[in-house]
Design an enzyme around this catalytic site. Structure first.
Site, PDB file in Angstrom:
ATOM      1  N   HIS A  63       0.876  -1.177   0.000  1.00 17.91           N
ATOM      2  CA  HIS A  63       0.000   0.000   0.000  1.00 17.91           C
ATOM      3  C   HIS A  63       0.915   1.230   0.000  1.00 17.91           C
ATOM      4  O   HIS A  63       2.016   1.174   0.551  1.00 17.91           O
ATOM      5  CB  HIS A  63      -0.831  -0.064   1.287  1.00 17.91           C
ATOM      6  CG  HIS A  63      -1.904   0.960   1.405  1.00 17.91           C
ATOM      7  ND1 HIS A  63      -1.655   2.262   1.773  1.00 17.91           N
ATOM      8  CD2 HIS A  63      -3.247   0.870   1.233  1.00 17.91           C
ATOM      9  CE1 HIS A  63      -2.807   2.926   1.829  1.00 17.91           C
ATOM     10  NE2 HIS A  63      -3.783   2.100   1.501  1.00 17.91           N
ATOM     11  N   ASP A  69       3.138  -4.473   8.026  1.00 17.28           N
ATOM     12  CA  ASP A  69       1.926  -3.682   7.862  1.00 17.28           C
ATOM     13  C   ASP A  69       0.748  -4.653   8.012  1.00 17.28           C
ATOM     14  O   ASP A  69       0.464  -5.447   7.117  1.00 17.28           O
ATOM     15  CB  ASP A  69       1.944  -3.021   6.477  1.00 17.28           C
ATOM     16  CG  ASP A  69       0.626  -2.345   6.137  1.00 17.28           C
ATOM     17  OD1 ASP A  69      -0.344  -2.492   6.903  1.00 17.28           O
ATOM     18  OD2 ASP A  69       0.574  -1.677   5.091  1.00 17.28           O
ATOM     19  N   GLN A 104      -4.466  -5.116   6.837  1.00 19.63           N
ATOM     20  CA  GLN A 104      -5.465  -6.017   6.246  1.00 19.63           C
ATOM     21  C   GLN A 104      -5.497  -7.395   6.922  1.00 19.63           C
ATOM     22  O   GLN A 104      -6.263  -8.256   6.509  1.00 19.63           O
ATOM     23  CB  GLN A 104      -5.196  -6.199   4.746  1.00 19.63           C
ATOM     24  CG  GLN A 104      -5.421  -4.955   3.926  1.00 19.63           C
ATOM     25  CD  GLN A 104      -6.860  -4.458   3.974  1.00 19.63           C
ATOM     26  OE1 GLN A 104      -7.795  -5.210   4.251  1.00 19.63           O
ATOM     27  NE2 GLN A 104      -7.041  -3.177   3.713  1.00 19.63           N
ATOM     28  N   LYS A 152     -10.277  -0.717  10.662  1.00 18.20           N
ATOM     29  CA  LYS A 152     -10.386  -1.932   9.836  1.00 18.20           C
ATOM     30  C   LYS A 152     -10.649  -3.159  10.712  1.00 18.20           C
ATOM     31  O   LYS A 152     -10.746  -4.279  10.238  1.00 18.20           O
ATOM     32  CB  LYS A 152      -9.112  -2.130   9.016  1.00 18.20           C
ATOM     33  CG  LYS A 152      -8.910  -1.034   7.955  1.00 18.20           C
ATOM     34  CD  LYS A 152      -7.730  -1.332   7.087  1.00 18.20           C
ATOM     35  CE  LYS A 152      -7.220  -0.121   6.334  1.00 18.20           C
ATOM     36  NZ  LYS A 152      -7.991   0.218   5.138  1.00 18.20           N
ATOM     37  N   CYS A 162      -4.792   2.617  -3.598  1.00 20.45           N
ATOM     38  CA  CYS A 162      -3.509   3.076  -3.017  1.00 20.45           C
ATOM     39  C   CYS A 162      -2.381   2.095  -3.294  1.00 20.45           C
ATOM     40  O   CYS A 162      -1.465   1.923  -2.464  1.00 20.45           O
ATOM     41  CB  CYS A 162      -3.617   3.323  -1.516  1.00 20.45           C
ATOM     42  SG  CYS A 162      -4.746   4.645  -1.097  1.00 20.45           S
TER      43      CYS A 162
HETATM   44  N1  PLP Z   1      -1.704  -0.714   4.585  1.00 22.77           N
HETATM   45  C1  PLP Z   1      -2.634  -1.453   3.984  1.00 22.77           C
HETATM   46  C2  PLP Z   1      -2.274  -2.815   3.484  1.00 22.77           C
HETATM   47  C3  PLP Z   1      -3.924  -0.949   3.813  1.00 22.77           C
HETATM   48  O1  PLP Z   1      -4.846  -1.686   3.197  1.00 22.77           O
HETATM   49  C4  PLP Z   1      -4.216   0.346   4.304  1.00 22.77           C
HETATM   50  C5  PLP Z   1      -5.553   0.940   4.105  1.00 22.77           C
HETATM   51  O2  PLP Z   1      -6.290   0.567   3.222  1.00 22.77           O
HETATM   52  C6  PLP Z   1      -3.212   1.055   4.936  1.00 22.77           C
HETATM   53  C7  PLP Z   1      -1.969   0.500   5.068  1.00 22.77           C
HETATM   54  C8  PLP Z   1      -3.461   2.421   5.484  1.00 22.77           C
HETATM   55  O3  PLP Z   1      -4.362   2.385   6.548  1.00 22.77           O
HETATM   56  P1  PLP Z   1      -4.905   3.712   7.202  1.00 22.77           P
HETATM   57  O4  PLP Z   1      -5.461   4.546   6.093  1.00 22.77           O
HETATM   58  O5  PLP Z   1      -5.956   3.257   8.159  1.00 22.77           O
HETATM   59  O6  PLP Z   1      -3.758   4.373   7.881  1.00 22.77           O
END
Ligand code: PLP
Length: 407
Positions: A124, A201, A204, A227, A365
């Protein structure tokens, strides 16, 4: 294993009874954010109704109640992730802020010209741009671990990418676009052979599988509350004590200090060193409620149900002409990302919305993934514990209608 009662689970989420254009809401954008159960909403309501006050600084009753509740929330998260210490749990705004915190402070302290950081090609933007910026600033290199046509990474390639100048590996536990569940434990084992720290990270993964940071032995693990059926604006950075102690503070201000004079400041101990300013108190309480809720359902149940949904949807997708699924990893989370030959993702999403179906369209993203597959965007249907096979049936019926309309 507790009983999995889907109707009972759904009854916790009033929003699922909403009508969109007079049709029942089918919410398939869970990878973007999940809906919130009553217990989370009630926690926020109760905090502001009877407990609201600032934490850590007040000697009066309400402030102590709020402080206790906030620190209790930290304890609940610590147990949920099986961290060794409560002070290894830092409350942040979410995954993005957690990663920025590490990228910024780690590079300040440990990244030098000629070093490199490894990420994967399925990250992401939140786990890509902060590292890219850190590397640019320090004249270090960002190395990218590719994935194959199924969306799987090759661990041998990872070993080849690592060299004496590799300072950190940052990788997603589960890809938000391809659904791939990466072999993070093995990645951590490989990295640790070379004394390289690993940041995971977990945005998900956290709502779909049990995460045990002690068993994984990861150095950092990041996730967002929203999430995980919790509120927006709150998230977690787990960091091993030894690493968090080695990193400099991220932001400066109240709470994170020990002693301040006009000439000099000393910093607070963990976790407060990384929690500058007034925290998102109600958010932390709401997140703890969300964790309690998820634990009351149980990950065994959640994973079983979501795998059934994934398999069902994957099978049904084979009946749709011209549908291409991106990401067919052996270990895959409960989402399908696709394109339909000759049709624009945006048109598909717009028309599905008219049936009351919420899906995500675009690049999610992950623009580099779009570049790899040479598409401008995709459609993603991502499932959560409260989704049903009937909703998937309705989704495919509606998708067929949409395809006919657009063709
Ligand atoms: N990393 C992953 C794999 C994601 O899917 C997301 C959000 O969709 C993020 C990071 C970023 O999360 P946040 O916008 O809650 O900070």
């Amino acid at each position: 294993m507790h009983e999995f009662d889907l109707n009972n689970i759904r009854s916790n989420f009033s929003i699922l009874e909403e009508k969109i254009y007079n049709k029942p809401l089918v919410y398939f954008d869970n990878a973007a954010t999940t809906q919130k159960p009553h217990i989370v909403i009630n926690t926020l309501d109760k905090f502001y109704t009877v407990k609201n006050s600032n934490i850590h600084r007040g000697i009066y009753y309400l402030s102590q109640q709020a402080t206790d509740a906030y620190e209790k929330a930290r304890e609940i998260i610590k147990n949920f992730m099986n961290a060794k210490h409560e002070h290894e749990i830092i409350f942040t705004r979410g995954t993005t802020e957690s990663i920025n915190l590490v990228a910024s402070t780690f590079s300040k302290a440990f990244l030098n010209e000629g070093d490199n950081i490894i990420i994967s090609a399925m990250e992401h933007h939140s786990n890509l741009v902060p590292w890219q910026m850190a590397c640019n600033e320090k004249k270090a290199k960002l190395k990218v671990l590719p994935f194959d046509e199924n969306g799987e990474i090759d661990l041998e390639l990872l070993s080849k990418l690592i060299d004496f100048n590799t300072k950190l590996i940052a990788i997603t536990h589960v890809s938000n676009t391809l659904g791939t569940v990466n072999p993070v434990k093995k990645i951590i084992e490989i990295a640790h052979k070379y004394n390289i720290p690993v940041l995971i990270d977990g945005a998900q993964a956290i709502a779909h599988t049990k995460v045990d940071v002690t068993e994984l032995d990861c150095d950092f693990y990041c996730f967002s509350g929203h999430k995980l059926y919790g509120p927006t604006g709150i998230g977690v950075l787990y960091g091993k004590e030894e690493w968090l102690n080695k990193l400099p503070p991220y932001q400066y201000g109240g709470e994170m200090i020990d002693r301040v004079t006009f000439e000099h400041t000393t910093f607070n101990v963990l976790p407060f060193k990384f929690e500058a300013g007034t925290a998102h108190i109600s958010g932390a309480l709401g997140l703890a409620s969300a964790v309690n809720f998820v634990q009351s359902i149980g990950f065994e149940n959640i994973e079983k149900h979501e795998t059934e949904l994934l398999n069902y949807a994957t099978k049904k997708s084979q009946e749709i002409e011209g549908m291409r699924i991106y990401g067919n990893a052996q270990h895959k989370a409960s989402l399908i990302t696709f394109t339909i030959e000759g049709l624009h993702h945006f048109d598909i999403g717009t028309l599905l919305d008219k049936f009351g179906i919420a899906v995500r369209t675009g690049h999610f993203c992950t623009q580099p993934i779009m570049d790899i597959f040479q598409v401008s965007g995709m459609v993603r249907a991502s499932f959560a514990m409260y989704n049903t096979k009937e909703e998937i049936d309705f989704f495919f019926e509606s998708l067929n209608k949409v395809i006919k309309m657009l063709r």
